[in-house]
Motif scaffolding. Sequence first.
Motif, PDB file in Angstrom:
ATOM      1  N   ASP A  54      -0.940   0.580  -4.782  1.00  0.00           N
ATOM      2  CA  ASP A  54       0.433   0.835  -4.892  1.00  0.00           C
ATOM      3  C   ASP A  54       1.069   0.890  -3.448  1.00  0.00           C
ATOM      4  O   ASP A  54       2.072   0.664  -2.810  1.00  0.00           O
ATOM      5  N   THR A  55       0.374   2.213  -3.137  1.00  0.00           N
ATOM      6  CA  THR A  55       0.921   2.783  -1.702  1.00  0.00           C
ATOM      7  C   THR A  55       0.673   2.003  -0.598  1.00  0.00           C
ATOM      8  O   THR A  55       1.408   1.793   0.304  1.00  0.00           O
ATOM      9  N   LEU A  56      -0.625   1.531  -0.583  1.00  0.00           N
ATOM     10  CA  LEU A  56      -1.116   0.609   0.562  1.00  0.00           C
ATOM     11  C   LEU A  56      -0.394  -0.655   0.651  1.00  0.00           C
ATOM     12  O   LEU A  56      -0.271  -1.086   1.932  1.00  0.00           O
ATOM     13  N   ARG A  57       0.055  -1.153  -0.427  1.00  0.00           N
ATOM     14  CA  ARG A  57       0.564  -2.378  -0.634  1.00  0.00           C
ATOM     15  C   ARG A  57       1.910  -2.228   0.102  1.00  0.00           C
ATOM     16  O   ARG A  57       2.454  -3.057   1.102  1.00  0.00           O
ATOM     17  N   GLU A  58       2.750  -1.333  -0.498  1.00  0.00           N
ATOM     18  CA  GLU A  58       4.153  -0.968   0.004  1.00  0.00           C
ATOM     19  C   GLU A  58       3.946  -0.712   1.759  1.00  0.00           C
ATOM     20  O   GLU A  58       4.827  -0.938   2.725  1.00  0.00           O
ATOM     21  N   MET A  59       2.930   0.112   2.081  1.00  0.00           N
ATOM     22  CA  MET A  59       2.670   0.361   3.639  1.00  0.00           C
ATOM     23  C   MET A  59       2.516  -0.928   4.500  1.00  0.00           C
ATOM     24  O   MET A  59       3.106  -0.921   5.417  1.00  0.00           O
ATOM     25  N   SER A  60       1.714  -1.677   3.801  1.00  0.00           N
ATOM     26  CA  SER A  60       1.376  -2.971   4.463  1.00  0.00           C
ATOM     27  C   SER A  60       2.699  -3.922   4.750  1.00  0.00           C
ATOM     28  O   SER A  60       2.946  -4.350   5.786  1.00  0.00           O
ATOM     29  N   ILE A  61       3.346  -3.866   3.848  1.00  0.00           N
ATOM     30  CA  ILE A  61       4.856  -4.658   3.788  1.00  0.00           C
ATOM     31  C   ILE A  61       5.675  -3.937   4.572  1.00  0.00           C
ATOM     32  O   ILE A  61       6.212  -4.691   5.599  1.00  0.00           O
ATOM     33  N   ASN A  62       5.761  -2.775   4.617  1.00  0.00           N
ATOM     34  CA  ASN A  62       6.894  -1.971   5.517  1.00  0.00           C
ATOM     35  C   ASN A  62       6.373  -2.015   6.949  1.00  0.00           C
ATOM     36  O   ASN A  62       7.211  -1.984   7.953  1.00  0.00           O
ATOM     37  N   LEU A  63       5.081  -2.198   7.350  1.00  0.00           N
ATOM     38  CA  LEU A  63       4.550  -2.208   8.537  1.00  0.00           C
ATOM     39  C   LEU A  63       5.122  -3.552   9.233  1.00  0.00           C
ATOM     40  O   LEU A  63       5.243  -3.649  10.483  1.00  0.00           O
ATOM     41  N   LEU A  64       5.166  -4.447   8.412  1.00  0.00           N
ATOM     42  CA  LEU A  64       5.754  -5.691   9.269  1.00  0.00           C
ATOM     43  C   LEU A  64       7.249  -5.823   9.550  1.00  0.00           C
ATOM     44  O   LEU A  64       7.531  -6.138  10.477  1.00  0.00           O
ATOM     45  N   ASN A  65       7.913  -4.911   8.772  1.00  0.00           N
ATOM     46  CA  ASN A  65       9.506  -4.824   9.022  1.00  0.00           C
ATOM     47  C   ASN A  65       9.439  -3.935  10.004  1.00  0.00           C
ATOM     48  O   ASN A  65      10.290  -4.121  10.995  1.00  0.00           O
ATOM     49  N   LEU A  66       8.410  -2.756  10.155  1.00  0.00           N
ATOM     50  CA  LEU A  66       8.414  -1.830  11.278  1.00  0.00           C
ATOM     51  C   LEU A  66       8.358  -2.774  12.730  1.00  0.00           C
ATOM     52  O   LEU A  66       8.889  -2.307  13.750  1.00  0.00           O
ATOM     53  N   TYR A  67       7.138  -3.496  12.555  1.00  0.00           N
ATOM     54  CA  TYR A  67       7.014  -4.297  13.637  1.00  0.00           C
ATOM     55  C   TYR A  67       8.036  -5.152  14.113  1.00  0.00           C
ATOM     56  O   TYR A  67       8.519  -5.118  15.354  1.00  0.00           O
ATOM     57  N   MET A  68       8.725  -5.851  13.332  1.00  0.00           N
ATOM     58  CA  MET A  68       9.784  -6.673  13.554  1.00  0.00           C
ATOM     59  C   MET A  68      10.901  -5.846  14.257  1.00  0.00           C
ATOM     60  O   MET A  68      11.457  -6.116  15.318  1.00  0.00           O
ATOM     61  N   SER A  69      11.179  -4.489  13.760  1.00  0.00           N
ATOM     62  CA  SER A  69      12.401  -3.576  14.438  1.00  0.00           C
ATOM     63  C   SER A  69      11.767  -3.043  15.915  1.00  0.00           C
ATOM     64  O   SER A  69      12.616  -3.056  16.511  1.00  0.00           O
ATOM     65  N   SER A  70      10.657  -2.666  15.779  1.00  0.00           N
ATOM     66  CA  SER A  70       9.989  -2.174  16.992  1.00  0.00           C
ATOM     67  C   SER A  70      10.234  -3.334  17.952  1.00  0.00           C
ATOM     68  O   SER A  70      10.640  -3.004  19.244  1.00  0.00           O
ATOM     69  N   MET A  71       9.780  -4.633  17.694  1.00  0.00           N
ATOM     70  CA  MET A  71       9.864  -5.683  18.597  1.00  0.00           C
ATOM     71  C   MET A  71      11.248  -5.796  19.045  1.00  0.00           C
ATOM     72  O   MET A  71      11.642  -6.197  20.344  1.00  0.00           O
TER      73      MET A  71
END
Length: 386
Positions: free
Chosen positions: A276-293
């Motif tokens: 569950d934690t890994l799934r949430e991390m993987s989804i949040n990583l995409l949001n973090l990537y978009m924000s960082s870009m």
Amino acid sequence: MTRLALLRKRFMRNTKRLRFRRPNVGARPGVLVFSDEATETQVNSICYSPDVLRHNPEDLEDLVANKDVLCWIDVQGLKSEVEIKRIAKLASIPDLMLEDIVNVPQRSRSDSVDGRLLIVTRMIRPDKTGAISIEQVSIYVYENIIVTFQEEEGDVFSAIRQRLHNAKGPLRNSKADFLAYTLLATIVDAYFPLLEHMADRLQILEHYALMRPTSGLLRHLVSARNDALRLHRAVKPQKELFAGMLRDKTSLLSEEVRMYLNDSHDHTIQAADVTDTLREMSINLLNLYMSSMANHTNDKMKVLTIMASIFIPLTFIAGVYGMNFDYMPELHVVWGYPAVWIVMAATAMALMIYFYRKGWITDHNRDLDQTLREHFSEIATRHSVK
């Protein structure tokens, strides 16, 4: 082969597709479906008692009839209809159970009927390329026979085979239900190294998504998210599998094995929480990537805007003195040319100082870090236990 067909073939080879069982519409229950894409069938067997161990015996039928000997038949690959039906006849596997074994994938569960126990679970391990391989494993238990059916060649049972050969521990002296528990517990224990690897992988991607977001990183983020979702779909149903086995009082499991199963049930709950934690991390990583870009793009635009803002007044001055009028007094003054350069340099320096004081050129991170450390220290002191 056309270019479109080549691209489609490459896409299907590199993409982990969701697999769903396709029922035979209108067929009677118990009909077997053997896929041409399945792995070739290999059968290995170990028959043992406290004093005897035989690997791939030729008189397997006679050993199965001997109730003092426990036979573990391992079937890897579900392609050969003849071989699988031969094993099913030898182990007295009912048609409905054999259908659930062959027609993959099935929901993880356990069934206990007429002294026979069927456990359908998911085994996770790295394949030859290092990618995550998830396959269905069916464990069939009947009297002194255990049959395991695997989709692919290779498994996580090498330690169990070694324990049987070394005759160490209670495994050689136990019944079929204890071996079934051992196989099931080994499958669950194999989850954790892959989950730890996945967590480390996401942490590395998080660092690069925050510090160095590039267009090439997106492919790795999507791949990590897909793997995390596949792990979640495979691991989470195992909680219900173990809970159902513990609730089923009619299953062929002794009280000792139930006690061990309860411990493995705790392990599946822990593994499911991690997925569950890994799934949430993987989804949040995409949001973090978009924000960082977006932030990096804003930083680049800020630099370009500052440079443009500095050169706008300089361009104005150059434009004024670039006009071709005869009666411009500054054009005939000896110090006119250096005076223009002094004014332009002073204007650029004044704008740089103004932007710096506004915090547009630097964010003053050192001052911010020091201020935050002081605040955090104050909070820690205020909430410390005296």
